[in-house]
Each structure stands twice: as structure tokens, then as C-alpha cells.
Design a protein around this motif. Structure first.
Motif, PDB file in Angstrom:
ATOM      1  N   ILE A  29      18.694  11.237   5.648  1.00 59.86           N
ATOM      2  CA  ILE A  29      17.888  10.020   5.780  1.00 59.86           C
ATOM      3  C   ILE A  29      18.248   8.790   7.045  1.00 59.86           C
ATOM      4  O   ILE A  29      17.710   7.834   7.242  1.00 59.86           O
ATOM      5  N   THR A  30      19.419   9.051   7.594  1.00 62.45           N
ATOM      6  CA  THR A  30      19.886   8.261   8.696  1.00 62.45           C
ATOM      7  C   THR A  30      18.769   8.432   9.864  1.00 62.45           C
ATOM      8  O   THR A  30      18.297   9.387  10.415  1.00 62.45           O
ATOM      9  N   GLY A  31      18.353   7.237  10.181  1.00 61.07           N
ATOM     10  CA  GLY A  31      17.469   7.072  11.632  1.00 61.07           C
ATOM     11  C   GLY A  31      16.176   7.102  11.111  1.00 61.07           C
ATOM     12  O   GLY A  31      15.213   6.993  11.541  1.00 61.07           O
ATOM     13  N   THR A  32      15.738   7.074   9.461  1.00 58.33           N
ATOM     14  CA  THR A  32      14.493   7.045   9.231  1.00 58.33           C
ATOM     15  C   THR A  32      13.721   5.732   9.209  1.00 58.33           C
ATOM     16  O   THR A  32      12.335   5.781   8.814  1.00 58.33           O
ATOM     17  N   MET A  33      14.619   4.783   9.392  1.00 59.20           N
ATOM     18  CA  MET A  33      14.330   3.321   9.444  1.00 59.20           C
ATOM     19  C   MET A  33      14.080   2.725  11.091  1.00 59.20           C
ATOM     20  O   MET A  33      14.826   3.442  11.985  1.00 59.20           O
ATOM     21  N   LYS A  34      13.164   2.001  11.324  1.00 65.86           N
ATOM     22  CA  LYS A  34      13.103   1.176  12.378  1.00 65.86           C
ATOM     23  C   LYS A  34      12.667   2.311  13.598  1.00 65.86           C
ATOM     24  O   LYS A  34      11.685   3.259  13.228  1.00 65.86           O
ATOM     25  N   MET A  35      13.429   2.558  14.616  1.00 64.09           N
ATOM     26  CA  MET A  35      13.061   3.266  15.698  1.00 64.09           C
ATOM     27  C   MET A  35      13.810   4.616  15.622  1.00 64.09           C
ATOM     28  O   MET A  35      13.757   5.285  16.848  1.00 64.09           O
ATOM     29  N   GLY A  36      14.636   4.925  14.839  1.00 65.24           N
ATOM     30  CA  GLY A  36      15.201   6.159  14.495  1.00 65.24           C
ATOM     31  C   GLY A  36      14.532   7.559  14.827  1.00 65.24           C
ATOM     32  O   GLY A  36      14.805   8.422  15.360  1.00 65.24           O
ATOM     33  N   HIS A  37      13.316   7.306  14.013  1.00 68.98           N
ATOM     34  CA  HIS A  37      12.136   8.448  14.247  1.00 68.98           C
ATOM     35  C   HIS A  37      12.698   9.684  13.864  1.00 68.98           C
ATOM     36  O   HIS A  37      12.195  10.732  14.437  1.00 68.98           O
ATOM     37  N   THR A  38      13.671   9.960  12.969  1.00 70.53           N
ATOM     38  CA  THR A  38      13.984  10.876  12.230  1.00 70.53           C
ATOM     39  C   THR A  38      13.260  11.418  11.144  1.00 70.53           C
ATOM     40  O   THR A  38      12.460  10.274  10.503  1.00 70.53           O
ATOM     41  N   TYR A  39      13.302  12.458  10.289  1.00 71.80           N
ATOM     42  CA  TYR A  39      12.600  12.800   9.062  1.00 71.80           C
ATOM     43  C   TYR A  39      13.540  13.150   8.116  1.00 71.80           C
ATOM     44  O   TYR A  39      14.649  13.794   8.399  1.00 71.80           O
ATOM     45  N   GLN A  78       8.662   6.676   7.174  1.00 71.67           N
ATOM     46  CA  GLN A  78       9.252   5.344   7.465  1.00 71.67           C
ATOM     47  C   GLN A  78      10.054   4.865   6.085  1.00 71.67           C
ATOM     48  O   GLN A  78       9.323   4.850   5.107  1.00 71.67           O
ATOM     49  N   TYR A  79      11.320   4.574   6.172  1.00 66.02           N
ATOM     50  CA  TYR A  79      12.070   4.257   5.024  1.00 66.02           C
ATOM     51  C   TYR A  79      11.484   3.254   4.066  1.00 66.02           C
ATOM     52  O   TYR A  79      11.743   3.139   2.928  1.00 66.02           O
ATOM     53  N   GLU A  80      11.122   2.321   4.559  1.00 69.54           N
ATOM     54  CA  GLU A  80      10.720   1.163   4.058  1.00 69.54           C
ATOM     55  C   GLU A  80       9.534   1.175   3.388  1.00 69.54           C
ATOM     56  O   GLU A  80       8.939   0.322   2.592  1.00 69.54           O
ATOM     57  N   ASP A  81       8.800   2.332   3.466  1.00 69.55           N
ATOM     58  CA  ASP A  81       7.509   2.504   2.935  1.00 69.55           C
ATOM     59  C   ASP A  81       7.607   2.895   1.375  1.00 69.55           C
ATOM     60  O   ASP A  81       8.676   3.210   1.145  1.00 69.55           O
ATOM     61  N   LYS A  82       6.510   2.385   0.546  1.00 69.33           N
ATOM     62  CA  LYS A  82       6.387   2.796  -0.879  1.00 69.33           C
ATOM     63  C   LYS A  82       5.937   3.967  -1.157  1.00 69.33           C
ATOM     64  O   LYS A  82       5.900   4.175  -2.322  1.00 69.33           O
ATOM     65  N   THR A  83       5.249   4.607  -0.673  1.00 67.22           N
ATOM     66  CA  THR A  83       4.252   5.654  -1.065  1.00 67.22           C
ATOM     67  C   THR A  83       4.378   6.627  -0.098  1.00 67.22           C
ATOM     68  O   THR A  83       4.614   6.796   1.005  1.00 67.22           O
ATOM     69  N   ILE A  84       3.998   8.034  -0.721  1.00 66.82           N
ATOM     70  CA  ILE A  84       4.002   9.336  -0.121  1.00 66.82           C
ATOM     71  C   ILE A  84       2.762   9.752   0.115  1.00 66.82           C
ATOM     72  O   ILE A  84       2.232   9.866  -1.164  1.00 66.82           O
ATOM     73  N   PRO A 657      19.869   4.581   6.596  1.00 69.57           N
ATOM     74  CA  PRO A 657      18.248   4.679   7.083  1.00 69.57           C
ATOM     75  C   PRO A 657      18.149   3.855   8.576  1.00 69.57           C
ATOM     76  O   PRO A 657      17.550   4.556   9.365  1.00 69.57           O
ATOM     77  N   ASP A 658      19.238   2.867   8.719  1.00 70.29           N
ATOM     78  CA  ASP A 658      18.906   2.320  10.075  1.00 70.29           C
ATOM     79  C   ASP A 658      20.170   2.478  10.943  1.00 70.29           C
ATOM     80  O   ASP A 658      20.473   1.595  11.749  1.00 70.29           O
ATOM     81  N   GLY A 659      20.548   3.681  10.871  1.00 77.15           N
ATOM     82  CA  GLY A 659      22.041   4.107  11.336  1.00 77.15           C
ATOM     83  C   GLY A 659      22.087   4.420  12.612  1.00 77.15           C
ATOM     84  O   GLY A 659      23.082   5.014  13.210  1.00 77.15           O
ATOM     85  N   LEU A 660      20.755   4.596  13.502  1.00 77.42           N
ATOM     86  CA  LEU A 660      20.695   4.696  14.898  1.00 77.42           C
ATOM     87  C   LEU A 660      19.974   3.430  15.588  1.00 77.42           C
ATOM     88  O   LEU A 660      19.140   2.991  15.351  1.00 77.42           O
ATOM     89  N   GLY A 661      20.817   3.209  16.879  1.00 78.60           N
ATOM     90  CA  GLY A 661      20.406   2.087  17.724  1.00 78.60           C
ATOM     91  C   GLY A 661      19.335   2.704  18.636  1.00 78.60           C
ATOM     92  O   GLY A 661      19.278   2.372  19.794  1.00 78.60           O
ATOM     93  N   GLY A 662      18.216   3.327  18.107  1.00 81.51           N
ATOM     94  CA  GLY A 662      17.287   3.862  19.122  1.00 81.51           C
ATOM     95  C   GLY A 662      16.624   5.165  18.579  1.00 81.51           C
ATOM     96  O   GLY A 662      17.394   5.609  17.604  1.00 81.51           O
TER      97      GLY A 662
END
Length: 763
Positions: A29-39, A78-84, A657-662
């Protein structure tokens, strides 16, 4: 019986200790928020399938203009989304561009709805709300409760097969939707053509051709259900179903072939409460026959837990190639999550029989090596591929073979720049396959035809029509009024040329060495002594006026400004420092880089310039700065390298989720973390030296492929004791600020003695 079991249990205990279950520290889940762009979904190391949830579908254009929101969904989640919306089988990890998202599957119940609905009103389609409280993301496994259909979704994977397990409530009609329209990047217009064939009451095959970031991408699939469906159908949303004899049939209900640009199909099931419907979907770059063979070879049964266990065993094996000790759980989570992200890309690109579709659109066979794709080389040449040369040398050698094959299939006769799925995207600058190839050869990891690889490098570097190279070859620089980002290109070409020169020298090609070592000096042609910065020049030789060294765009740079790019001469650090005023003045430049405060105007309009990845004016979220902190080693102030490294590790990475600075950029950000945590870093790939820094672990043991181990042992480790007081290599005091690749591959122990006060341990 007791006497027999005791040694058996001891054997199991020893085996468990040899392969520690480090999965507990991996946080997808690390990097799934903001600009990390992981899945967060399921994949295996370097797997072809990346089975993961999509949380929105964003069109590339809105009202004829580029839609900035598409940038958020490069990984589909995106981690902040509420739907799949559903679960698709291909994803990029941590990129700054979007594509893929193939073959979306969504379980639903109740009245059939074939549109996805919207995030604000999921009830208008097959989309479902979910809660992170009901979500589990592990290496090789993903689980989530879908609220509206009341379905528990579980995912795992082999290299080429996505395995779904859906537990239904049994109270309403159950459906499985196969959405051939859904994709990442350009929802409405990406598909060129899709085709579905119902082979029998539980097996589906087909393919999809897309025109997204990759212009000509074809992916085949074979999909099978654990129980027969009772009925099926499809709807075509573009009104372009293939005509001819098909129109004599009712093609929308139980017709065995479906074709068109925009198709959604559904499959109906009777289910009982708690019943599980399982799905396996294999992909192939070649054919549906290849996909079926992949499916039957890699996932022949229906034991979901076995496939999950096999996937996680693969991760345990790979992650245990480095075993660290640290009293900090966060440190272990950061480290092993970085290892996990580093081992996702590049991805396997061939069937189990070795067949793959090449850049020439013909089918090729590897004849024994693994063919790879997803080469984000502007990012990954810096630390990820050097990391592979250390920890995954056999795989990295196959990646080089894949690059040379790409070159030979290329109509332009170019090594890959940014390539995936038999396509060259021409994204970013330079020709950094050259760096990857040179790093492998210079570090002795070249079980391939090195002379042939060198020829590919030279041909690529002489391609006058590519991105300003003609100007570069004629003038020694690129005029900014002829080609944008001219300074960045000159600096990166000069570095790549140095890499070619090193290989040429090693292979006794003196003519090539002299040609490219001369070209490697071209960085001097864009240095302006009057300002102390690299600066764009114009066709008449003059420097561009109205120069702002803090600005990126229209100033000769890309993903960095003059402050950062003026430090990009990794092949000649001593010469660069002297050119810029000597060690004292250069160190002051570095100090200012890390401590200045950028005005808000420099963050206003572009999604890749945000404060998230920046410390002062040091841009860690964009790769041109990744070597910068290690330059203090060359100014006689190594303690500043140590201090900056530990600061960056703390500020830019944490497990969340927001654990990557880019953007993780296909593992480059993670590879930087791994190297820097271990205490050494490849500042100049193509050289066999690593810069020493400040290790953040108490101990690390590297299991090398040659059978040897290399141990990093750190004394007096703490968050305050960031300064190196003494270094020993195999018990002998080490006065250097570098260590060679050979020193590491020979095995042994490097010991760092740490303290709270700066010290130049080389004196």
C-alpha cells in the motif's frame, strides 16, 4: 515416533530460519497516495501479470484538453478513493505516465448493470464502495470486501496468470463482468479492436489491441471459470460490431464470438451463500494458444491458497537475498517494501515456451533467456540496474539481452529509451540503455556478446536524427532554439558517451574509445562561468538571455533546474568541482541547494513539480538529483554526505500510503533507498566504484549469486549517530570513501563505526 519427528522438526526449523518470512514487513500500500503511483494488487517478482484494483476511470482528454487527473491514475489506484471499478491484469509500478489496465473483471449481484457508474454515484453502475478496514495488501496477495454486491474479492498471481477468488452471498443473481473497454490512460478511445471467443461453458479466449501510450500493443488472454456459467452476453458501445454473416444471429445473447472496439461481456452464475467462484486469466504477447498454454502450465488446478502460497514463497526467496537487522519495525518495513518495489520491474515478456512479439511485430523465441519489457531507463539506469548487477546479476544480464534484441528489431536501429510491450515510447531523454550495458560489462556481469552490445550502443549514439544528436555531434552542444531541454540532453549524452568509452577501452576498441571519450567532455560546452551554472546556448553560440536557474521549463532542462542539473557530471566529479570554483565553493553550492526555500511560483502549474519530493531545492522526487548528496565526498566533507543521506531517508520514505516522496519510477526510488540504507551507492554507473555514505541498518547480509556473502556491520547505530568514525574492510582499517564492486563480490565484512559528531575518517 518421537525420535523420528525430533530431527524432522529441527530440519523444518533450520529451513525456516534460512528463509525468514519477511512478508510481514512488505507494505504494497506504500506509495498508493499522491504521486507514488504504485499499486496494491498481486504480482510475483518480475511477473508479466500485475492483478490489481482500479479505483477510477479517467479520460485522457476532457473538452478537447488534456485532463490532469489522468496523471493521478498511472497505476489505476489512488488510496483516497472510496470505490473500486474492478480488477485488471496489467499495471505500471510507480511511473509518471499511464497505460495498460487490461481485461478488467468485476463481480456483481442483482440486476445487471454494464456501465461503471461514477465515484459520486456508484449505484448507477457496477462500481462498488469499499473500506480500507476490509482491505489486505500483501506481497503476492490482495483482498477486499466489495460493499454493494457483498462479495469478498481475493487476488493472487503466477508470472503470467491472474487468479481471482470471489465469495458470493448467494442471495441474488451473480454475474462476472469482463470489461474490454476499461483501461488506464484513455478510457474512451484507446481500443483499436477487441475480440472474445467463448470456447465452452467455462473457457473464454480473446485479445485486445490498443493505441495508448504504446501505439501498437496487442495482448491475448485465456480465461477459465471454476464452474460453468449458465448464460452470457455482451454489449457493444461503439456500434461497430463486425458485420457480415454475424448479423444473421442474435449476437448479444449466448453468441460465441464478440468483436468490436468497445465491448463489455457478462457471465451469469447460480451461487449459494458462501460459494466461491474462481477465475484464472492468463495473458500472452503472442496468441490465445500461448495464453492457454501459459494458464495450463503455471496454474493447472483450482487451489487458490496453493497459488497464493507459491507466489509468496517466490517473494520470500527474493527478499531474503538481503537480510537486515534493525530494532526499528519502520526501518524493516521501509527496507523490505523497497526491495518488493525494486523486484516488480522490468516485467517478463514472453510465453512459457519462450515466444514473444518483437518490436517488428513478428514472433521471436528467446532460445533460453528470459525476455523483459517495461524499461523506464531514464530512471532505472541510476540505481535499479546497478542494484540488479549486485543482487540479481543473472536477471540483469537477460535484461541486457532483451535490450539488444530490441535494438535488432528496431526500424530506427536504436536501443530502448522507454519501452514496453513491443513498443518504443521515446519518453524522456538520453540513451541510457548504454549505461545499463556498460555497468554490466564493467562489473564483469556480461554472459552475453559484449562486442555485439557495444556495436548497438555506438549505433544508437550516432543516430543523428534522434532528439538533437546531430547538433550535439556537430557543435558539442544542442541549441535551445532548435531543441528544448537542450542542457539536460547534452549532460546526459555526455555521460552515456563516457560509458561507451569505458566499454570500448575494455574491449580494446581504441578508435571508439577516442571518439566517445572526446564526446564525454561536451558537458563543458554548456557551463557558463559568469553565472556558475549550466546554461542553454543558442544557434549563434551565445547563452540564452532571461535565464532563471530556479526554473525548469523553457530554461533548457527537464525534471530539474540549473541548480540540480549543474551537478550532473557523474563521470568527472573532480573536473566538475574544479570548473565550478573548487571544493569550498562547490560545497557551498551543495549547502545552498539543500537549505534554500523555493518560492511558491515554481510549484504552480505542473504535476511533477510539487513540494512533496523536495528538500530545499534538492529534488529527490525526480532522478537527476539522486547522486547529489554523495558529491560531498569529493569536497573533503564526507560527513555532510552522511548527514544528508540520513536526512533524505527519513524525510522521503516511510511505510504508509503517502510514504514515497515522488513516483517510485519502476523501482528507482526504492533502489536509492536500499543502497543508501546499506551505506554505499553507485554514483556513476559504468564505473566499478560505490560511494560510501551512512548506513541506516544495524546489520545487513547480502546473499550473492556467486555463493558468497557480503555483510554490512554497523556499530553504535542510532538516529543521532549518523557520522562515520571508522570503516574496516575484513578487519582492516579502510581509509577510502569508495568501495569497489569486486570488493563486495569477493565477499567479506565491511564495518562502520558510527558517532554523533562529524569526522573525516580518511585522515
Amino acid at each position: 515416533m518421537k525420535k523420528i519427528l525430533t530431527p524432522l522438526l529441527l530440519t523444518v526449523a533450520v529451513a525456516a530460519n534460512a528463509q525468514e518470512n519477511v512478508l510481514q514487513y512488505v507494505k504494497p500500500i506504500t506509495g498508493t497516495m499522491k504521486m507514488g503511483h504504485t499499486y496494491p494488487g498481486a504480482t510475483v517478482p518480475f511477473g508479466a501479470v500485475q492483478l490489481s484494483p482500479e479505483t477510477d476511470t479517467i479520460p485522457y482528454e476532457m473538452d478537447g484538453k488534456y485532463n490532469k487527473d489522468v496523471y493521478k491514475y498511472c497505476a489505476g489506484y489512488q488510496y483516497e478513493d472510496k470505490t473500486i471499478v474492478g480488477f485488471s491484469h496489467t499495471h505500471f509500478s510507480g511511473t509518471g505516465h499511464a497505460d495498460l489496465g487490461d481485461f478488467l473483471i468485476m463481480p456483481t449481484t442483482g440486476p445487471l448493470q454494464l456501465n461503471p457508474g461514477t465515484a459520486d454515484h456508484p449505484e448507477t453502475g457496477y462500481r462498488s464502495t469499499f473500506s480500507h478496514a476490509n482491505e489486505v495488501a500483501e506481497a503476492g496477495y490482495y483482498k477486499v470486501k466489495l460493499d454493494e454486491p457483498d462479495v469478498l474479492a481475493e487476488l493472487t498471481a503466477t508470472s503470467r496468470v491472474g487468479f481471482h477468488q470471489y465469495t458470493f452471498n448467494g442471495k441474488e443473481p451473480a454475474h462476472i463482468i469482463l470489461d474490454m473497454m476499461s483501461n488506464i490512460y484513455n478510457y474512451e478511445n484507446k481500443n483499436v479492436w477487441t475480440y472474445i471467443r467463448v470456447e465452452n461453458d467455462s473457457t473464454i479466449t480473446g485479445y485486445r489491441q490498443t493505441n495508448g501510450w504504446a501505439r501498437t500493443r496487442t495482448v491475448y488472454f485465456a480465461m477459465t471459470f471454476s464452474k460453468p456459467f449458465k448464460s452470457y452476453g455482451h454489449q457493444n458501445y461503439a456500434n461497430n460490431v463486425y458485420r457480415g454473416f454475424w448479423r444473421k444471429f442474435d449476437q448479444t445473447h449466448n453468441f460465441p464470438e464478440m468483436a468490436g472496439r468497445q465491448i463489455r461481456a457478462w457471465f451469469d452464475f447460480n451461487t449459494t451463500p458462501g460459494e466461491q467462484v474462481k477465475i484464472k486469466l492468463a495473458i500472452s504477447p503472442v496468441s490465445t494458444t500461448g495464453a492457454l498454454n501459459n494458464l495450463n502450465t503455471e496454474a493447472p488446478g483450482w487451489d487458490f491458497n496453493k497459488v497464493k502460497g507459491d507466489a509468496q514463497a517466490l517473494w520470500i526467496k527474493e527478499l531474503n537475498k538481503i537480510r537486515i537487522q534493525s530494532p526499528s519495525k519502520e526501518e524493516k518495513e521501509n527496507f523490505y517494501t523497497a526491495m518488493y518495489h525494486a523486484f516488480i520491474n522490468p516485467t517478463t515478456y514472453m510465453d512459457v515456451d519462450g515466444n514473444y512479439r518483437g518490436l517488428d511485430m513478428n514472433v521471436h523465441n528467446t532460445n533460453g533467456y528470459t525476455n523483459y519489457t517495461t524499461f523506464s531507463l531514464w530512471d532505472t539506469y541510476r540505481a535499479l540496474h546497478p542494484f540488479f548487477n549486485l543482487i540479481q546479476p543473472a536477471r540483469n544480464a537477460d535484461m541486457v539481452r532483451s535490450m539488444v534484441a530490441h535494438f535488432e528489431q528496431s526500424a530506427q536501429h536504436m536501443l530502448p529509451v522507454w519501452s514496453h510491450y513491443a513498443n518504443e515510447n521515446w519518453c524522456m531523454i538520453g540513451y541510457h540503455s548504454v549505461s545499463v550495458i556498460a555497468d554490466a560489462i564493467m562489473k564483469g556481469n556480461a554472459p552475453f556478446d559484449a562486442a555485439r552490445a557495444l556495436d548497438a550502443c555506438v549505433t544508437t549514439a550516432r543516430h543523428r536524427s534522434y532528439d538533437g544528436l546531430g547538433y550535439y555531434m556537430d557543435n558539442g552542444y544542442i541549441p535551445e532554439d532548435k531543441q528544448g531541454a537542450s542542457v539536460s540532453k547534452v549532460l546526459e549524452y555526455a555521460y552515456d558517451d563516457w560509458c561507451i568509452a569505458q566499454v570500448a577501452k575494455k574491449l580494446n576498441r581504441q578508435d571508439l574509445y577516442e571518439e566517445f571519450i572526446k564526446r564525454s567532455q561536451n558537458y563543458k560546452n554548456v557551463y557558463d562561468a559568469g553565472t556558475g551554472f549550466m546554461r542553454p546556448r543558442l544557434s549563434d553560440g551565445s547563452f540564452k538571455k532571461d535565464f532563471d536557474p530556479l526554473q525548469t521549463h523553457d530554461q533548457g532542462f527537464i525534471e530539474g533546474n540549473a541548480w540540480n542539473y549543474s551537478l550532473y557530471v557523474p563521470q568527472y566529479p573532480a573536473e566538475m568541482i574544479e570548473m565550478m570554483g573548487g571544493k569550498k565553493q562547490f560545497a557551498q553550492h551543495l549547502d545552498s541547494l539543500f537549505t534554500m526555500e523555493l518560492p511558491d511560483k515554481y510549484f504552480a502549474e505542473t504535476e511533477d513539480i510539487t513540494r512533496d519530493g523536495i528538500i530545499g531545492n534538492y529534488v529527490h522526487g525526480n532522478e537527476p538529483s539522486h547522486h547529489v548528496a554523495y558529491l560531498y565526498n569529493h569536497t573533503g566533507q564526507p560527513w555532510k554526505t552522511q548527514d544528508r543521506i540520513r536526512m533524505i531517508l527519513k524525510k522521503m520514505y516511510h511505510p504508509g500510503p503517502d510514504g514515497l516522496g515522488g513516483n517510485d519510477d519502476c523501482g528507482q526510488m526504492s533502489a536509492w533507498y536500499i543502497f543508501s540504507s546499506l551505506g554505499f551507492y553507485p554514483m556513476c554507473p559504468g564505473a566499478d566504484q560505490y560511494e560510501l555514505g551512512s548506513p541506516a541498518v544495524d546489520k545487513a547480509t547480502l546473499q550473492l549469486e556467486n555463493g558468497k556473502t557480503f555483510t554490512v556491520d554497523v556499530k553504535n547505530q542510532s538516529d543521532k549517530n549518523v557520522y562515520v568514525q571508522k570503516v574496516l574492510l575484513n578487519g582492516k582499517e579502510w581509509k577510502k570513501l569508495t568501495i569497489s564492486h569486486g570488493d563486495i563480490m569477493n565477499g567479506g565484512v565491511i564495518t562502520f563505526v558510527m558517532g554523533a559528531k562529524p569526522k573525516d575518517y580518511t585522515k
